[in-house]
Design a protein around this motif. Structure first.
Motif, PDB file in Angstrom:
ATOM      1  N   PHE A  77      90.120  77.474  83.236  1.00 35.31           N
ATOM      2  CA  PHE A  77      91.521  77.472  82.819  1.00 35.31           C
ATOM      3  C   PHE A  77      92.023  78.882  82.499  1.00 35.31           C
ATOM      4  N   PRO A  78      91.354  79.634  81.635  1.00 35.22           N
ATOM      5  CA  PRO A  78      91.815  81.022  81.445  1.00 35.22           C
ATOM      6  C   PRO A  78      91.630  81.882  82.684  1.00 35.22           C
ATOM      7  N   ILE A  79      90.611  81.601  83.490  1.00 37.32           N
ATOM      8  CA  ILE A  79      90.394  82.419  84.690  1.00 37.32           C
ATOM      9  C   ILE A  79      91.560  82.270  85.662  1.00 37.32           C
ATOM     10  N   GLY A 131     101.280  74.608  80.833  1.00 41.37           N
ATOM     11  CA  GLY A 131     102.338  74.009  81.632  1.00 41.37           C
ATOM     12  C   GLY A 131     101.994  73.979  83.108  1.00 41.37           C
ATOM     13  N   ASP A 132     101.377  75.059  83.600  1.00 43.14           N
ATOM     14  CA  ASP A 132     100.998  75.089  85.014  1.00 43.14           C
ATOM     15  C   ASP A 132      99.901  74.086  85.314  1.00 43.14           C
ATOM     16  N   VAL A 133      98.943  73.927  84.400  1.00 46.28           N
ATOM     17  CA  VAL A 133      97.888  72.934  84.605  1.00 46.28           C
ATOM     18  C   VAL A 133      98.493  71.541  84.667  1.00 46.28           C
ATOM     19  N   LEU A 134      99.441  71.260  83.780  1.00 44.48           N
ATOM     20  CA  LEU A 134     100.102  69.954  83.798  1.00 44.48           C
ATOM     21  C   LEU A 134     100.891  69.759  85.083  1.00 44.48           C
ATOM     22  N   ASP A 162     102.212  80.021  96.097  1.00 40.49           N
ATOM     23  CA  ASP A 162     101.501  81.273  95.839  1.00 40.49           C
ATOM     24  C   ASP A 162     101.382  81.589  94.357  1.00 40.49           C
ATOM     25  N   HIS A 163     102.434  81.343  93.577  1.00 41.51           N
ATOM     26  CA  HIS A 163     102.369  81.727  92.160  1.00 41.51           C
ATOM     27  C   HIS A 163     101.450  80.818  91.352  1.00 41.51           C
ATOM     28  N   VAL A 220      93.402  76.540  92.562  1.00 38.75           N
ATOM     29  CA  VAL A 220      92.020  76.479  93.037  1.00 38.75           C
ATOM     30  C   VAL A 220      91.031  76.445  91.885  1.00 38.75           C
ATOM     31  N   THR A 221      91.370  77.097  90.751  1.00 30.93           N
ATOM     32  CA  THR A 221      90.450  77.037  89.613  1.00 30.93           C
ATOM     33  C   THR A 221      90.449  75.653  88.977  1.00 30.93           C
ATOM     34  N   PHE A 222      91.580  74.922  89.059  1.00 27.88           N
ATOM     35  CA  PHE A 222      91.574  73.554  88.543  1.00 27.88           C
ATOM     36  C   PHE A 222      90.676  72.668  89.388  1.00 27.88           C
TER      37      PHE A 222
END
Length: 394
Positions: A55-57, A194-197, A326-327, A333-335
């Motif tokens: 998540f932080p990565i 927010g992006d993870v959600l 892209d943003h 990909v990390t998720f």
């Protein structure tokens, strides 16, 4: 070429550390008193720390860039490798494996981020499969070479040497890796959570998520935890021979990963070959579960087949990559990687405790491993049935 070489060198350690426990399991049992549950927990600690770090990565890749993210976190892996070499207790080993997991966590994602930002979309699967496939050289080192090293210079010296080598990789990364240009985005309109959600709300990927949880977990659990104890306790295979079979399985993993890119290009998509690969993998696990009287030679062939077909990881990532703008590429990909690595950590912890319970209740090792292998096969089957409903493209 330099960028790929730096990423590959760093990724070798990620592959080594996720699979070395199975080879020195007997040494850890002898010197530290670890049983199946303890082995399962220390192996899963690597995967758990690796997964949570995603998540932080993802945020750091999108904001700070891969060079500093990789180099700084890899130092945690160096510290963990040296600590593991000095470990004299379960708690210290657990902490060391967690540090190693954090140190290995940014490498593949940094590579995929760079490929996704600098390469044409049709080349993404090829570059990803090359990195994962060639990176499995680390798995090869964590097989017969590690078995020989553990017998000659001891597992502690071997682990210290690997830790120091990782320090060299971190230094080279900091000095020579180049970041891709940053993507402009509207700051203040989003957050890491927010992006993870946002990613989790992508309905097109809901049927993709389960296969990420179970597919890689199956082959990682077998190669990284159970192959050594299974061959020793059920079939009486000696240390070097166990290393040779693990080496063969690792070769299968490397070749399977390398095949992913060309096969995806030949078939015009990543989903179809991923379905085929996972179907064959679950069949091979069920063979181990039901055909318990197979000779060792056939078991070695089945395990090598699991390595070849089970490492469809880059196919699944290639399938998911086009769904992310892209943003959000780094976080996307990390998720997916979080699901794969987290699933591996969970499967190793669960199977370790199931194994302990079965053996404590008087179940024979052969019967216990049959339960483990059957359960893994059925888990892949469940995820695969859901994956069949996923769209092939956005």
């Amino acid at each position: 070429m330099l960028t790929f070489a730096l990423l590959l060198f760093a990724y070798l350690f990620s592959q080594f550390f996720r699979s070395f426990v199975s080879i020195i399991a007997a040494d850890l049992t002898r010197d530290l008193g670890f049983g199946p549950a303890e082995l399962g927990w220390i192996s899963s600690a690597w995967f758990a720390a690796f997964a949570l770090a995603q998540f932080p990565i993802g945020y750091l890749l999108d904001t700070v860039g891969p060079r500093r993210t990789m180099a700084s976190l890899m130092l945690a892996g160096v510290a963990g490798g040296l600590l593991f070499a000095l470990s004299n207790s379960f708690a210290v080993s657990l902490l060391a494996m967690a540090l190693i997991g954090i140190g290995c966590s940014p490498v593949l994602m940094a590579g995929l981020y760079i490929f996704g930002r600098t390469a044409a979309p049709e080349r993404f699967a090829m570059l990803a499969s090359l990195l994962v496939g060639l990176g499995n050289i680390g798995n090869l080192v964590a097989a017969t070479p590690l078995a020989y090293a553990a017998e000659t210079i001891g597992w502690r010296v071997s682990m210290a040497a690997v830790g120091m080598s990782m320090a060299v990789a971190a230094l080279l990364t900091f000095l020579f890796l180049s970041d891709p240009p940053r993507v402009e985005r509207r700051e203040g309109k989003t957050s890491m959570l927010g992006d993870v959600l946002t990613i989790m709300r992508m309905r097109a990927l809901w049927f993709v998520f389960p296969i990420h949880v179970f597919s890689y977990a199956a082959v990682a659990t077998e190669r990284g935890l159970w192959i050594g104890p299974f061959l020793e306790s059920v079939h009486g295979v000696e240390a070097i021979a166990r290393g040779n079979i693990a080496f063969a399985m690792s070769v299968g993993m490397a070749l399977g990963a390398l095949a992913c890119g060309p096969v995806a290009r030949l078939m015009g998509e990543a989903k179809k070959p991923a379905v085929i690969a996972n179907f064959v993998t679950l069949g091979l696990f069920l063979m181990l579960g039901f055909l318990t009287a197979m000779p060792v030679t056939l078991i070695a062939i089945v395990l090598t087949g699991i390595g070849f077909f089970g490492l469809s990881y880059s196919l699944l990532l290639s399938h998911g990559r086009p769904f992310f703008p892209d943003h959000l590429l780094g976080r996307g990909v990390t998720f997916l990687n979080f699901l794969a690595i987290g699933g591996a950590g969970l499967m190793q912890a669960v199977t370790g405790n199931v194994m302990k319970g079965l053996l404590t209740s008087g179940t024979t090792p052969a019967e216990a491993y049959a339960v483990i292998h059957t359960g893994i096969g059925l888990a892949i089957l469940l995820a695969l049935l859901l994956y069949l409903r996923a769209p092939a493209r956005p």
